[in-house]
Design an enzyme around this catalytic site. Structure first.
Site, short mmCIF file in Angstrom:
data_model
loop_
_atom_site.label_atom_id
_atom_site.label_comp_id
_atom_site.label_asym_id
_atom_site.label_seq_id
_atom_site.Cartn_x
_atom_site.Cartn_y
_atom_site.Cartn_z
CB ILE A 42 -0.93 0.02 1.23
CG1 ILE A 42 -1.91 -1.16 1.19
CG2 ILE A 42 -1.70 1.34 1.31
CD1 ILE A 42 -2.69 -1.34 2.48
CG ASP A 179 -15.14 -0.23 4.10
OD1 ASP A 179 -14.63 -1.21 3.55
OD2 ASP A 179 -14.96 0.07 5.29
NE ARG A 182 -12.86 -3.14 -1.68
CZ ARG A 182 -12.07 -3.64 -0.74
NH1 ARG A 182 -12.46 -3.62 0.54
NH2 ARG A 182 -10.90 -4.18 -1.06
CG HIS A 206 -11.96 -0.82 7.40
ND1 HIS A 206 -12.48 -0.56 6.15
CD2 HIS A 206 -10.65 -1.11 7.19
CE1 HIS A 206 -11.52 -0.68 5.24
NE2 HIS A 206 -10.41 -1.02 5.84
#
Length: 343
Positions: A42, A179, A182, A206
């Protein structure tokens, strides 16, 4: 290789966004952003995206190893920020000093067969040590927690800051933006609307069932069948597993998470700089749900971090049931983090 025309488009899109916010004739404040875990899956794409953000004047990249190479690579990009790489615990203090925003993607990703306890035990220890350093070197920074499990790592950081006497609940954020990203993407596909125009609040936590997208509040509103809403909710909740499975055990959601992390960090920088009405969903200390001291919902971000925690709004019956279903698991995750921090 990114073509110059594409790079210009990316940079100009960000610049246009800043200009619309009123910075066309005003000097942009100096802001230092530190990324802890910058050499990871990441961390590397997140470092690239933050280098492209014109609100960043100093980009500080830290990891236990490999960071000088990432920093050298990213530093060649012709954008505003100066980049420095720091490697090893001895350099953590220098990486953090003077930071306005600290983003923490450090830790190990979830792999097939890995239990939540496995993930927790490794990442919780990493977060605890990094939070200790933040409390010493940049106690007033806005902290963006990406390291999973966020439901537990945010309470861990809060406890570490409390012990150090530096805790400000307005400055600690669990990044749940993926989230939202998405939910927007999946909803746009089913509603057949332009994804750039879509907004979907996501509340709760989460992880898995604690992720609750509020499709009843989505805009633009589309009349989707109940079974479609249920499927969209399940896909949003299982988005991480979808990526892990697709990568056949060789990775997790790194690129989309880096994008989401960059979006949220940008919101924090805009808030610090006094841009009005910066609203994002985030997992923060909250009193919206009595038995849950931490909860994700829409928050307004300002010069001191969380300016206002916004209400949940009207929920559908399906969402009300989803809220009840997530409470026990989220409560358990919070308590687990607090217990770990006290050891």
């Amino acid at each position: 290789m990114m073509r110059p025309s594409i790079l210009r488009s990316v940079k100009s899109a960000v610049s246009r966004s800043i200009t619309r916010r009123g910075y066309a004739t005003e000097p942009v404040p100096e802001r230092k952003v530190a990324i802890l875990g910058a050499a990871g899956g990441i961390g590397q794409p997140l470092s690239l995206l933050m280098k492209l953000n014109p609100l960043v004047s100093t980009l500080s990249l830290y990891d236990i190893a490999g960071t000088p190479g990432v920093a050298a690579d990213v530093s060649h990009i012709n954008s505003r920020s100066q980049v420095t790489g720091y490697a090893g615990e001895d350099e953590l203090g220098k990486a953090l000093e003077g930071a306005d925003v600290v983003i923490i993607p450090a830790g190990v990703p979830r792999k097939p067969g890995m239990t939540r306890d496995d993930l927790f035990n490794i990442n919780a220890g990493i977060v605890k040590s990094l939070a200790t350093a933040i409390s010493k070197y940049c106690p007033h920074a806005l902290v963006n927690m990406i390291s999973n499990p966020v439901n537990s790592t945010v309470p861990i950081a809060a406890e570490v800051f409390k012990k150090a006497g530096t805790y400000d609940e307005k400055r600690l954020f669990g990044v749940t933006t993926l989230d939202v990203v998405r939910a927007k993407t999946f909803y746009a596909g089913k509603a057949n609307v332009p994804v750039a125009e879509v907004n979907v609040p996501v509340i709760g936590g989460h992880a898995g069932v604690t992720i609750l997208p509020l499709f009843s509040q989505a805009s633009p509103q589309a009349n989707l069948d109940d079974d479609v809403i249920k499927a969209l909710t399940a896909r949003t909740q299982d988005g991480g597993t979808e990526v892990v499975t697709a990568k056949a055990g060789k990775g997790s959601a790194t690129l989309s998470m880096a994008y989401a992390g960059a979006i949220f960090a940008d919101a924090c920088l805009k808030g610090l700089n006094g841009v009005p009405d910066v609203v994002e969903c985030s997992y923060v200390q909250s009193n919206l749900i009595a038995e849950l001291p931490f909860f994700a919902s829409k928050v307004r971000i300002g010069k001191n971090g969380v300016e206002e925690i916004l209400g949940l709004g009207s929920l559908s019956d399906f969402e009300k049931q989803g809220l009840e279903n997530l409470k026990s698991e989220l409560k358990s995750s919070i308590e687990k983090g607090i217990k770990f921090a006290s050891q």
